[in-house]
Design an enzyme around this catalytic site. Structure first.
Site, PDB file in Angstrom:
ATOM      1  N   GLU A 127      -7.076   0.513  -4.705  1.00  0.00           N
ATOM      2  CA  GLU A 127      -7.120   0.429  -3.244  1.00  0.00           C
ATOM      3  C   GLU A 127      -8.460  -0.107  -2.723  1.00  0.00           C
ATOM      4  OE1 GLU A 127      -5.863   4.377  -2.190  1.00  0.00           O
ATOM      5  OE2 GLU A 127      -3.846   3.986  -2.955  1.00  0.00           O
ATOM      6  N   ASP A 139       0.880  -1.170   0.000  1.00  0.00           N
ATOM      7  CA  ASP A 139       0.000   0.000   0.000  1.00  0.00           C
ATOM      8  C   ASP A 139       0.917   1.220   0.000  1.00  0.00           C
ATOM      9  OD1 ASP A 139      -1.654   2.139   0.557  1.00  0.00           O
ATOM     10  OD2 ASP A 139      -2.379   1.368   2.480  1.00  0.00           O
ATOM     11  N   LYS A 198       2.973  11.170  -3.291  1.00  0.00           N
ATOM     12  CA  LYS A 198       1.937  10.535  -4.116  1.00  0.00           C
ATOM     13  C   LYS A 198       1.116  11.566  -4.895  1.00  0.00           C
ATOM     14  CE  LYS A 198      -1.675   7.014  -3.519  1.00  0.00           C
ATOM     15  NZ  LYS A 198      -2.227   6.080  -2.508  1.00  0.00           N
ATOM     16  N   ASP A 247     -12.842   5.450   2.441  1.00  0.00           N
ATOM     17  CA  ASP A 247     -11.419   5.500   2.795  1.00  0.00           C
ATOM     18  C   ASP A 247     -11.032   6.921   3.203  1.00  0.00           C
ATOM     19  OD1 ASP A 247      -8.658   5.589   2.903  1.00  0.00           O
ATOM     20  OD2 ASP A 247      -8.326   4.559   0.995  1.00  0.00           O
TER      21      ASP A 247
HETATM   22  P1  ADP Z   1      -2.967   7.285   3.934  1.00  0.00           P
HETATM   23  O1  ADP Z   1      -3.827   6.252   3.275  1.00  0.00           O
HETATM   24  O2  ADP Z   1      -3.487   8.682   3.718  1.00  0.00           O
HETATM   25  O3  ADP Z   1      -1.542   7.160   3.606  1.00  0.00           O
HETATM   26  P2  ADP Z   1      -3.697   6.136   6.546  1.00  0.00           P
HETATM   27  O4  ADP Z   1      -4.841   5.404   6.023  1.00  0.00           O
HETATM   28  O5  ADP Z   1      -2.641   5.368   7.225  1.00  0.00           O
HETATM   29  O6  ADP Z   1      -3.014   7.104   5.516  1.00  0.00           O
HETATM   30  O7  ADP Z   1      -4.282   7.226   7.580  1.00  0.00           O
HETATM   31  C1  ADP Z   1      -3.456   8.080   8.285  1.00  0.00           C
HETATM   32  C2  ADP Z   1      -4.322   8.941   9.162  1.00  0.00           C
HETATM   33  O8  ADP Z   1      -5.008   8.127  10.109  1.00  0.00           O
HETATM   34  C3  ADP Z   1      -3.512   9.941   9.977  1.00  0.00           C
HETATM   35  O9  ADP Z   1      -4.156  11.192   9.924  1.00  0.00           O
HETATM   36  C4  ADP Z   1      -3.562   9.370  11.368  1.00  0.00           C
HETATM   37  O10 ADP Z   1      -3.459  10.353  12.369  1.00  0.00           O
HETATM   38  C5  ADP Z   1      -4.930   8.739  11.387  1.00  0.00           C
HETATM   39  N1  ADP Z   1      -5.053   7.749  12.452  1.00  0.00           N
HETATM   40  C6  ADP Z   1      -4.295   6.662  12.679  1.00  0.00           C
HETATM   41  N2  ADP Z   1      -4.683   6.030  13.803  1.00  0.00           N
HETATM   42  C7  ADP Z   1      -5.731   6.733  14.295  1.00  0.00           C
HETATM   43  C8  ADP Z   1      -6.573   6.607  15.450  1.00  0.00           C
HETATM   44  N3  ADP Z   1      -6.401   5.630  16.328  1.00  0.00           N
HETATM   45  N4  ADP Z   1      -7.548   7.520  15.622  1.00  0.00           N
HETATM   46  C9  ADP Z   1      -7.715   8.534  14.749  1.00  0.00           C
HETATM   47  N5  ADP Z   1      -6.957   8.715  13.661  1.00  0.00           N
HETATM   48  C10 ADP Z   1      -5.981   7.830  13.431  1.00  0.00           C
HETATM   49 MG    MG Z   2      -4.586   4.802   2.252  1.00  0.00          MG
END
Ligand code: ADP
Ligand code: MG
Length: 623
Positions: A188, A29, A92, A210
């Protein structure tokens, strides 16, 4: 090149039940804020691969310094406050994009690179987004090699469903640059659906919600015959958990009377805000503490309800693209078989609550929302590598429809695109002319309605058809695509059993880009194609009717008087003329006229046939 299933090494048997070495493959991912790599464990389930400290997510950040190897992930993140220009965050967003697509607000120095893709200045050199992404992928590749204990044979990398050609190509190039054999790019939302095993479940519609760090994506997928089709996508490319952090940081700073914080203090406040936000997903309150610039430290208790108030409008804003996507897919919430939560920000209880409200059902959230995409990609990689033992599982789909040419240069699709392979389909055809003893079978691939606009794959001739009247012969054409994507076409005349076959490799030589182009053309030419198809069909029918009437006249002209013959000839002429034109309605109309004009003639011929048939028999046979 299109990925053909590559189950066996050269020289190995392709038989599914024979033992074969498992290939070491991974799913990746490549996220905007975080990236992960996953693989199938020895127990057969998929899991994300952690670093030595047990962290699975790698911040999608790369730091460049002159004369030093680039830093990736947590190490790069640590450099960001001091070296914002040399530390690339959210690369990205630049993938496959031109200067004017991204110029808006970015801290980086940009220029237009080769092929029109933007380049960023970092660590004293110009870097293409492909190179930067490749650093992240290399980091994950390395981690996978160490943990899995050997070379990685292939990878599936995920991309947003809305990624265009250039963005997908850039992602693939980054994979190659990182030394990975990119078996396939997977959307995705599809990967998330695969992680939940929805492909093994009920056919129907699914919504994938998402909410990540900086982006929001909603996709409506349709599962049909084991294949996910994207029905609609939508979202907001500038809305995510980072905005939640920002709101909370602003609130805290304002509370302490700091209206214009230094960039460093703002950074620190945001980092704290993220931590508080993540804690509030599990607890009712959390402490916001911050080291202020005068050396004092400030503390503030934040309750979940306060946090929810701060972000309520942001969460609400994700509802708009959801409704729009459902409208685009022409569906209602109750049509959905399930809703899947993806992205770290869907851990926020308010988000879950709103999603459940909007879609009228509890979303699926048993799997870790920030790992599901990588997990689904690992499943897909395993499947593509042929590691999965179940032969019932979807292995692959044929990317473009396969069919044969029929009269008038039209294409009759036999295996529609997206059909899971292996598969076999048969269809019956017949002869067009009286006494026809051979039939040309032209195999084509593509979505368009006419042969010239599809790709010719092979042709062969079925000979030795016994002479019969037009339409009497029954020729069964069978298409069979095996798990390797190898197509065999066979034609068999049913009464005599005469048979011919040919083997073709349907996807050979077609790149993914060509496939995409052909699909896009098929969609954009849809209406035009239908007109063309109607016209060609009408012409074929016109010619067939003319042929039939001609041969009837040759045989039974004596049944008509001069006036009747003249009328029929006149209408035949009209049909012929209409066939030279370009209006299918005119042909249809003329054919109808001819039908009327020949009705009495047909009746008399039938009577004569019956009389002749009876003449050869004794009357009692008909008693
Ligand atoms: P991306 O797909 O954008 O690369 P992710 O799906 O990993 O990223 O999401 C990252 C986001 O999720 C960040 O803003 C992070 O702070 C938030 N996040 C991760 N864990 C938690 C949680 N327990 N509660 C709220 N937000 C969270
Ligand atoms: Mg993502």
């Amino acid at each position: 090149m299109t990925v053909l299933l590559d189950i066996a090494e050269p020289g190995q048997s392709l038989k599914p039940h024979e033992a074969r070495a498992l290939k070491r493959v991974v799913g990746i991912d490549l996220g905007t804020t975080f990236s992960l790599v996953a693989a199938i464990t020895t127990e057969g389930s998929a899991a994300c691969i952690p670093d030595e400290e047990g962290r699975v997510s790698v911040p999608s950040i790369v730091h460049y310094a002159v004369n030093n190897a680039p830093l990736v992930g947590v190490e790069a993140m640590a450099m960001a406050p001091q070296h914002p220009q040399d530390t690339i965050i959210s690369v990205k967003r630049f993938m496959g994009r031109g200067l004017k697509d991204v110029q808006a607000q970015t801290p980086y120095q940009l220029e237009e690179g080769e092929g029109g893709m933007v380049r960023l200045l970092a660590g004293g050199s110009w870097r293409s987004p492909v190179e930067v992404s490749a650093e992240i992928l290399r980091h994950l590749h390395q981690r996978a090699k160490e943990v899995l204990g050997g070379d990685i044979h292939g990878a599936v990398i995920t991309v947003p469903a809305y990624f265009d050609d250039a963005q997908r190509q850039a992602t693939k190039d980054a994979g190659r640059l990182a030394g990975l054999e990119v078996m396939r790019l997977v959307n995705e939302p599809t990967a998330a659906a695969l992680a939940y095993g929805l492909d093994q479940g009920k056919e129907g519609l699914y919504a994938i919600y998402d909410l990540g760090g900086g982006t929001f994506d909603i996709s409506i997928l349709r599962l049909h015959q084991g294949v996910f089709q994207v029905m609609a996508t939508g979202g907001d490319s500038a809305l995510g958990g980072d905005d939640f952090d920002h709101r909370l940081a602003q609130y805290a700073l304002q509370h302490w009377g700091i209206s214009s914080p230094s960039p460093g203090l703002l950074q620190a406040a945001r980092r704290m805000a993220r931590q508080v936000k993540e804690q509030l997903s599990q607890q009712e309150t959390a402490e916001f503490t911050l080291q202020l610039e005068d050396g004092s430290s400030a503390a503030l208790t934040i309750s979940r309800s306060l946090f929810e108030e701060l972000i309520e409008d942001l969460v609400r804003a994700t509802g708009i693209p959801c409704r729009r996507a459902m409208k685009d897919a022409a569906i209602q919430p109750e049509d959905l078989q399930g809703v899947v939560l993806v992205g770290g920000s869907t851990r926020v209880p308010l988000v879950r609550q709103k999603v459940a409200e909007w879609f009228g059902q509890q979303p699926l959230c048993d799997l870790d929302p920030d790992q599901v995409v990588a997990i689904g990609a690992a499943h897909q990689a395993d499947l593509l590598a042929g590691n999965t033992r179940s032969d019932l599982l979807l292995l692959d789909v044929n990317p473009l429809s396969l069919g044969i040419e029929t009269m008038g240069g039209l294409v009759e699709k036999i295996i529609p695109r997206n059909s899971p392979i292996p598969c076999a389909r048969a269809q019956e055809f017949t002869t067009f002319k009286d006494g026809q003893t051979a039939m040309a079978i032209r195999v084509v691939q593509g979505e368009r309605e006419t042969v010239e606009q599809c790709r010719a794959l092979a042709s062969f001739e079925l000979r030795g058809i016994p002479p019969m009247t037009a339409g009497a012969a029954r020729i069964r054409v069978t298409f069979q695509v095996d798990a390797d994507g190898l197509l065999t076409v066979a034609a068999k005349e049913q009464t005599t059993g005469v048979e011919q076959s040919v083997a073709v490799k349907p996807s050979y030589g077609l790149s993914d880009e060509e496939i995409e182009r052909m699909l896009r053309e098929a969609i954009s030419h849809g209406a035009e194609d239908i007109q063309q198809r109607l016209l060609r069909e009408a012409k074929v029918e016109g010619e067939r009717v003319l042929n039939a009437v001609s041969s009837a006249l040759k045989k039974d002209m004596d049944l008509l008087d001069e006036e009747e013959l003249k009328t029929i000839r006149k209408v035949m002429r009209e049909v012929w003329e209409a066939c030279q034109g370009s209006r299918h309605e005119a042909i249809d109309e003329a054919v109808k006229q001819l039908d009327v004009a020949t009705r009495t003639f047909a009746q008399r011929r039938m009577d004569r046939d019956i009389r002749q048939a009876m003449a050869g028999h004794r009357l009692e046979e008909f008693g």
